[in-house]
Design a protein around this motif. Structure first.
Motif, PDB file in Angstrom:
ATOM      1  N   GLY A  74      10.787   4.847  -1.107  1.00 14.41           N
ATOM      2  CA  GLY A  74       9.514   4.183  -1.292  1.00 14.41           C
ATOM      3  C   GLY A  74       9.650   2.694  -1.030  1.00 14.41           C
ATOM      4  O   GLY A  74      10.540   2.251  -0.303  1.00 14.41           O
ATOM      5  N   PRO A  75       8.761   1.882  -1.636  1.00 16.73           N
ATOM      6  CA  PRO A  75       8.755   0.447  -1.396  1.00 16.73           C
ATOM      7  C   PRO A  75      10.070  -0.207  -1.799  1.00 16.73           C
ATOM      8  O   PRO A  75      10.797   0.285  -2.649  1.00 16.73           O
ATOM      9  N   ASN A  76      10.348  -1.362  -1.193  1.00 18.39           N
ATOM     10  CA  ASN A  76      11.606  -2.053  -1.438  1.00 18.39           C
ATOM     11  C   ASN A  76      11.649  -2.657  -2.835  1.00 18.39           C
ATOM     12  O   ASN A  76      10.709  -3.299  -3.283  1.00 18.39           O
ATOM     13  N   GLY A  77      12.792  -2.472  -3.529  1.00 15.79           N
ATOM     14  CA  GLY A  77      13.042  -3.155  -4.792  1.00 15.79           C
ATOM     15  C   GLY A  77      12.105  -2.786  -5.915  1.00 15.79           C
ATOM     16  O   GLY A  77      11.769  -3.637  -6.744  1.00 15.79           O
ATOM     17  N   MET A  78      11.676  -1.534  -6.005  1.00 16.56           N
ATOM     18  CA  MET A  78      10.789  -1.121  -7.097  1.00 16.56           C
ATOM     19  C   MET A  78      11.436  -1.408  -8.451  1.00 16.56           C
ATOM     20  O   MET A  78      12.581  -1.048  -8.691  1.00 16.56           O
ATOM     21  N   LYS A  79      10.702  -2.077  -9.328  1.00 16.32           N
ATOM     22  CA  LYS A  79      11.174  -2.298 -10.691  1.00 16.32           C
ATOM     23  C   LYS A  79       9.980  -2.338 -11.631  1.00 16.32           C
ATOM     24  O   LYS A  79       8.825  -2.390 -11.191  1.00 16.32           O
ATOM     25  N   VAL A  80      10.268  -2.295 -12.928  1.00 13.15           N
ATOM     26  CA  VAL A  80       9.213  -2.286 -13.936  1.00 13.15           C
ATOM     27  C   VAL A  80       9.345  -3.502 -14.828  1.00 13.15           C
ATOM     28  O   VAL A  80      10.431  -3.814 -15.316  1.00 13.15           O
ATOM     29  N   ILE A  81       8.227  -4.208 -15.014  1.00 11.46           N
ATOM     30  CA  ILE A  81       8.169  -5.379 -15.881  1.00 11.46           C
ATOM     31  C   ILE A  81       7.476  -4.980 -17.176  1.00 11.46           C
ATOM     32  O   ILE A  81       6.425  -4.335 -17.161  1.00 11.46           O
TER      33      ILE A  81
ATOM     34  N   ASP B 140       8.069  -4.845  -3.113  1.00 12.81           N
ATOM     35  CA  ASP B 140       7.771  -5.660  -1.938  1.00 12.81           C
ATOM     36  C   ASP B 140       7.488  -4.738  -0.760  1.00 12.81           C
ATOM     37  O   ASP B 140       8.306  -3.879  -0.442  1.00 12.81           O
ATOM     38  N   THR B 141       6.341  -4.901  -0.124  1.00 16.30           N
ATOM     39  CA  THR B 141       5.991  -4.046   1.006  1.00 16.30           C
ATOM     40  C   THR B 141       6.754  -4.438   2.265  1.00 16.30           C
ATOM     41  O   THR B 141       6.786  -3.692   3.240  1.00 16.30           O
ATOM     42  N   GLY B 142       7.334  -5.641   2.253  1.00 13.64           N
ATOM     43  CA  GLY B 142       8.024  -6.111   3.442  1.00 13.64           C
ATOM     44  C   GLY B 142       7.079  -6.668   4.484  1.00 13.64           C
ATOM     45  O   GLY B 142       7.484  -7.073   5.565  1.00 13.64           O
ATOM     46  N   GLY B 143       5.783  -6.700   4.145  1.00 14.50           N
ATOM     47  CA  GLY B 143       4.780  -7.200   5.074  1.00 14.50           C
ATOM     48  C   GLY B 143       4.193  -8.507   4.610  1.00 14.50           C
ATOM     49  O   GLY B 143       4.798  -9.256   3.849  1.00 14.50           O
ATOM     50  N   LYS B 144       2.967  -8.760   5.050  1.00 11.12           N
ATOM     51  CA  LYS B 144       2.302 -10.011   4.697  1.00 11.12           C
ATOM     52  C   LYS B 144       0.980  -9.746   4.002  1.00 11.12           C
ATOM     53  O   LYS B 144      -0.027 -10.387   4.266  1.00 11.12           O
TER      54      LYS B 144
ATOM     55  N   ILE C 212      -2.140  -7.470  -4.789  1.00  9.56           N
ATOM     56  CA  ILE C 212      -1.367  -7.580  -3.555  1.00  9.56           C
ATOM     57  C   ILE C 212      -1.372  -9.039  -3.138  1.00  9.56           C
ATOM     58  O   ILE C 212      -2.435  -9.605  -2.849  1.00  9.56           O
ATOM     59  N   THR C 213      -0.202  -9.666  -3.140  1.00  5.37           N
ATOM     60  CA  THR C 213      -0.131 -11.077  -2.774  1.00  5.37           C
ATOM     61  C   THR C 213      -0.176 -11.228  -1.262  1.00  5.37           C
ATOM     62  O   THR C 213       0.082 -10.277  -0.510  1.00  5.37           O
ATOM     63  N   ASP C 214      -0.468 -12.420  -0.813  1.00  9.88           N
ATOM     64  CA  ASP C 214      -0.514 -12.684   0.622  1.00  9.88           C
ATOM     65  C   ASP C 214       0.870 -12.603   1.261  1.00  9.88           C
ATOM     66  O   ASP C 214       0.995 -12.567   2.488  1.00  9.88           O
ATOM     67  N   HIS C 215       1.910 -12.566   0.426  1.00  5.88           N
ATOM     68  CA  HIS C 215       3.282 -12.435   0.931  1.00  5.88           C
ATOM     69  C   HIS C 215       3.753 -10.987   0.918  1.00  5.88           C
ATOM     70  O   HIS C 215       4.911 -10.707   1.237  1.00  5.88           O
TER      71      HIS C 215
END
Length: 412
Positions: free
Chosen positions: A325-332, A343-347, A389-392
Motif C-alpha cells: 500500500g502507500p509508503n510509510g503507513m503509520k498510526v498517530i 505518503d502517496t509519493g505524489g503532489k 491530503i496535503t499539496d505535497h
C-alpha cells in the motif's frame, strides 16, 4: 459494580481474547472481499428499531462480550436491511465509472464479480437475503429493483450471478479455513460488531443499556462509546440475541448527531437448517461465464487494506510498510482518536494537465482548503471518516475532526 456496568480492564481483556481467536460466530457471511474502508474500519452503532422491551436476566457488559465471543451459529437464514449514510454528495455517473474501473483492475471485467458488485453496500439502503449451513455453504442475495444479485459459496465453488445482465462469475475458495474467515464480508451485524469490539480499550466505555426485540428475538443492547470527544463516532449500539449471542442489529451514529451512518439488522431470522438446494447453482442458458482465480477476492483483501495496516500498531507506534500500500503507513495517537498517515509519493490533488486540473477542481469543490505549518491541503469530510491530503502528497485519515487532522499534519 452495577450488573449493567462494565470494568474497562475486563472489557479490554475480553477484546484481547477476541483478537486471539475466540471469535467463532458468523461463519455464514459469504467469503468475498467487499470494498469499502469505512465499513471495514468502523464497526459501530445506536438507534434500534424495536417492538417492546423484553424482561431478561441482568447481564454485565463483560458477560455479554463473552457471550458474543462464544456464539457459534452454524445454520441460519433470514433477511438483513442495511443503510449507509456517509453524507457523500450525489456523484451522478462517477460511481458507475469507479465500479467499472474496479472490475477492470480485478481482471474479471464481469458485472457478476463480487469484488465490484458488492461496493453498492457502501451507500444507500439495501435488502439482503442470507443463508448458511456450516462453514462451507453460504449464500447472500442483494435484492434490487426488478433484479437480484447473488453470491453462493458451496464447498470449493464461489459463484456470483447478476440476473440483470445474465452474467456469471466463478472462482474457487481458498484451501485453508483461516483465509476463508478473513474474506468475510462486513455487511452483517455480526461482522460489524466484531470489528467494533476490536476498538475496545481504555479509551472506550462499554455498557449494557436495557433490552430490545429484533426480528422477533429478545436481545440485550450493548452500547459502545468513545470516552474522548475528539472522535466523529458518537455511539455504537448492538442488539445481541439473548439465547445464541449472535448480534442481530448494529447501528453507528456520529458525534454530530442525526441519522445513523451505518444501520444493519435482521428483519427476519430462522436458525433452522436451510434446504440443500439453497446453495445449488447452475449457470442459466445463454449466460456469460467469467472464470476467476482461486481465492482471488481474498488475495485482494489481504493485499489491500489489511496488508497496508499490518505493522501499524494500535497504540500510536509507527508500523512498517508492508509493501502492499502507500509508503510509510503509520498510526498517530491511540484508540478512537488515532490517525493513519502515509505518503502517496505524489503532489496531492492533480492539477497540472487540463484533465488533471478539471479533476482536481472537482475534488477541491468537495473539500475544505486548510493551511498550517505543514503547508496547505484539502480536507475531505464525510459524517464519519475525514481525510486531509496535503499539496505535497501526504495523507492523514481517521474518524476524527478536521482540526485534529490539521494538528497531526502540523506535528508531522
Amino acid at each position: 459494580m452495577a450488573p449493567y456496568e462494565s470494568d474497562d480492564s475486563s472489557i479490554a481483556g475480553e477484546a484481547d481474547d477476541l483478537r486471539a481467536g475466540r471469535r467463532k460466530a458468523a461463519r455464514y457471511v459469504v467469503p468475498v472481499a467487499v470494498v469499502g474502508v469505512a465499513a471495514a474500519t468502523i464497526g459501530l452503532v445506536p438507534a434500534l428499531a424495536n417492538s417492546g422491551d423484553p424482561s431478561l436476566p441482568k447481564i454485565s457488559a463483560q458477560q455479554l462480550i463473552e457471550k458474543i465471543a462464544k456464539s457459534n451459529v452454524q445454520q441460519l437464514s433470514g433477511t438483513v436491511k442495511i443503510s449507509t449514510d456517509l453524507g457523500l454528495p450525489n456523484l451522478g455517473g462517477l460511481e458507475s465509472s469507479l465500479t467499472s474501473g474496479a472490475m477492470g483492475r480485478s481482471g474479471g471485467g464481469s458485472s457478476a464479480d463480487p469484488t465490484a458488485k458488492l461496493t453498492a453496500l457502501a451507500t444507500g439502503t439495501h435488502t439482503l437475503r442470507v443463508a448458511a449451513d456450516g462453514p462451507d455453504r453460504q449464500k447472500l442475495s442483494l435484492l434490487e429493483n426488478a433484479a437480484e444479485y447473488s453470491v453462493i459459496h458451496n464447498g470449493k465453488d464461489v459463484w456470483g450471478y447478476d440476473s440483470q445482465s445474465n452474467a456469471v462469475y466463478h472462482s474457487t475458495a481458498p484451501d485453508n479455513a483461516a483465509a476463508q474467515k478473513k474474506e468475510q464480508a462486513p455487511a452483517t451485524p455480526d461482522k460489524l460488531t466484531k470489528d467494533a469490539l476490536k476498538a475496545v480499550d481504555s479509551t472506550t466505555s462499554v455498557t449494557v443499556q436495557g433490552t430490545a426485540q429484533v426480528a422477533g428475538r429478545d436481545a440485550y443492547r450493548l452500547v459502545i462509546k468513545p470516552k474522548d470527544s475528539g472522535s466523529t463516532v458518537g455511539q455504537i449500539t448492538v442488539a445481541v440475541d439473548s439465547k445464541t449471542g449472535l448480534p442481530l442489529k448494529f447501528t453507528l451514529t456520529p458525534s454530530s448527531g442525526g441519522a445513523a451512518v451505518i444501520d444493519a439488522g435482521f428483519t427476519q431470522i430462522s436458525f433452522a437448517k436451510p434446504a440443500a438446494s439453497t446453495f445449488d447453482f447452475k449457470a442459466p442458458k445463454g449466460a456469460k461465464v467469467t472464470e476467476g482465480k482461486q481465492g482471488r477476492p481474498g488475495k485482494l483483501a489481504n493485499g489491500g487494506e489489511e496488508g497496508r495496516l499490518k505493522g501499524a500498531e494500535k497504540n500510536g507506534k509507527p508500523g512498517k510498510d508492508q509493501g502492499n500500500g502507500p509508503n510509510g503507513m503509520k498510526v498517530i495517537g491511540k484508540g478512537w482518536d488515532s490517525i493513519a498517515t502515509f505518503d502517496t509519493g505524489g503532489k496531492g490533488i492533480p492539477s497540472g494537465s487540463k484533465a488533471g486540473g478539471q479533476f482536481g477542481g472537482f475534488l477541491n469543490s468537495l473539500g475544505d482548503k486548510v493551511s498550517g505549518k505543514f503547508g496547505s491541503g484539502t480536507v475531505f469530510k464525510t459524517r464519519l471518516i475525514n481525510a486531509l491530503i496535503t499539496d505535497h502528497g501526504k495523507v492523514y485519515v481517521g474518524a476524527v475532526s478536521k482540526d485534529a487532522l490539521v494538528k497531526a499534519a502540523n506535528a508531522g
